[in-house]
Enzyme design. Structure first.
Site, PDB file in Angstrom:
ATOM      1  N   ALA A 294      33.529  -5.666  23.146  1.00  0.00           N
ATOM      2  CA  ALA A 294      32.676  -5.996  24.285  1.00  0.00           C
ATOM      3  C   ALA A 294      33.323  -5.413  25.523  1.00  0.00           C
ATOM      4  CB  ALA A 294      32.524  -7.504  24.429  1.00  0.00           C
ATOM      5  N   LYS A 295      32.463  -5.114  26.486  1.00  0.00           N
ATOM      6  CA  LYS A 295      32.970  -4.542  27.725  1.00  0.00           C
ATOM      7  C   LYS A 295      34.022  -5.472  28.343  1.00  0.00           C
ATOM      8  CE  LYS A 295      29.953  -3.994  30.931  1.00  0.00           C
ATOM      9  NZ  LYS A 295      28.748  -3.615  31.641  1.00  0.00           N
ATOM     10  N   ARG A 296      33.729  -6.790  28.264  1.00  0.00           N
ATOM     11  CA  ARG A 296      34.650  -7.726  28.921  1.00  0.00           C
ATOM     12  C   ARG A 296      35.992  -7.802  28.212  1.00  0.00           C
ATOM     13  NH1 ARG A 296      30.989 -10.693  26.306  1.00  0.00           N
ATOM     14  NH2 ARG A 296      31.716 -12.274  24.841  1.00  0.00           N
TER      15      ARG A 296
ATOM     16  N   GLY B 216      37.395  -5.071  27.238  1.00  0.00           N
ATOM     17  CA  GLY B 216      37.977  -3.747  27.473  1.00  0.00           C
ATOM     18  C   GLY B 216      37.598  -2.698  26.438  1.00  0.00           C
TER      19      GLY B 216
END
Ligand code: GLU
Length: 300
Positions: free
Chosen positions: A255-257, A259
């Site tokens: 996930a983007k969160r 990284g």
């Protein structure tokens, strides 16, 4: 009670991202699974942009999705559909459900719902406590006349009762008894747009003739709602393949969160599409082996 799952004929799969950010390897793995499933069967692989959220969708991300898929060589067949251009079709489906008396107007704000602290939790968070289901008809009429912002919710008990017992089929799990009540009275049309994810995805999978929905396990439970909507709207039921989510080396969902690097960043850093596809296919094959229940990208 039993559904006739997708009829024999050409397989049609789709990749249906929401353009709210750049794609990462988890998206690539999901697109690759849908792509390879169709191609291995002489079928069609479609791209559908799920941009019903005007506040979060960006044209630049749509362009990015197309660029990333092109780079990977996952070329979709046929025109790319954008859900933002189909609001009238969703509004029509909403009106049909409303005409059957299965929807009710909900005037609650997020804060109202969160304040109902006793509400149980379902797969998507708090299950709506049903506050507006109990509003007297005259009060609803007054608020609608006064233009009060409102969503439309499915009265799931009534809807399930009218549809009768239903099943759906997941290729990994088998035949599943449909249990849409897990989610409570889901929103089918939001305050600002005449649809929600559940309604748009159900209408479009049918409209595009999707025979096999290949998507992540995070959407497994949502299929209960989609199956119910198919029954209510008289739409066919595809076969489903909910695949394991791709994890990073620490076992966390990409996930983007967390990284996860965007495909664009990998490309700009000199990454090679073929190497990525080989690694993803190897991880997918591992996750399909009897002992593997998750896909990781440790090879990258
Ligand atoms: N648009 C959804 C997402 O990006 C996926 C929808 C689906 O595959 O059914 O999470």
């Amino acid at each position: 009670m039993t559904a006739s799952y997708a009829p024999p004929g050409q397989v049609v799969t789709r990749f249906a991202p929401s353009p709210t950010g750049r794609l990462h390897l988890g998206h690539a793995a999901s697109a690759l699974r849908a792509h390879d499933y169709a191609r291995a069967r002489g079928g069609r692989f479609l791209l559908r942009i799920e941009d019903i959220d005007p506040g979060r969708s960006r044209d630049a991300f749509v362009a990015g999705i197309e660029e990333d898929l092109r780079w990977l060589g996952l070329v979709p067949d046929g025109p790319v559909w954008r859900q933002s251009t189909r609001m009238d079709v969703y509004a029509e489906a909403r009106e049909r459900l409303r005409g059957s008396g299965l929807l009710y107007a909900c005037f609650c704000t997020r804060a109202d719902i969160a304040a109902a602290a006793t509400a149980p939790h379902g797969p998507e968070g708090i299950v709506y406590p049903g506050t507006c289901r109990a509003l007297p008809a005259e009060e609803v009429t007054r608020r609608l006349r006064d233009g009060c912002p409102h969503a439309w919710r499915l009265a799931v008990d009534r809807a399930s009762g009218s549809a009768g017992p239903l099943t759906w089929h997941d290729e990994h799990v088998g035949t599943i008894r449909c249990d849409p009540k897990l989610f409570g009275d889901v929103v089918l049309a939001r305050k600002e747009v005449p649809t929600s994810y559940h309604l748009a995805v159900t209408v479009d999978d049918a409209a595009q003739g999707v025979t096999d929905v290949v998507r992540g396990r995070d959407l497994f439970e949502a299929t209960h709602v989609h199956r119910l909507l198919q029954a209510l709207l008289g739409l066919p039921t595809p076969r489903y393949r909910h695949h394991p989510l791709t994890l990073d080396a620490d076992g966390r969902r990409l996930a983007k969160r967390h990284g996860a690097p965007a495909l664009a960043a990998l490309r700009e850093g000199g990454g090679d599409a073929e190497t990525i596809l080989v690694a993803l296919r190897a991880d997918i094959a591992r996750s399909c082996s009897p002992s593997g229940d998750r896909a990781t990208i440790s090879a990258l």
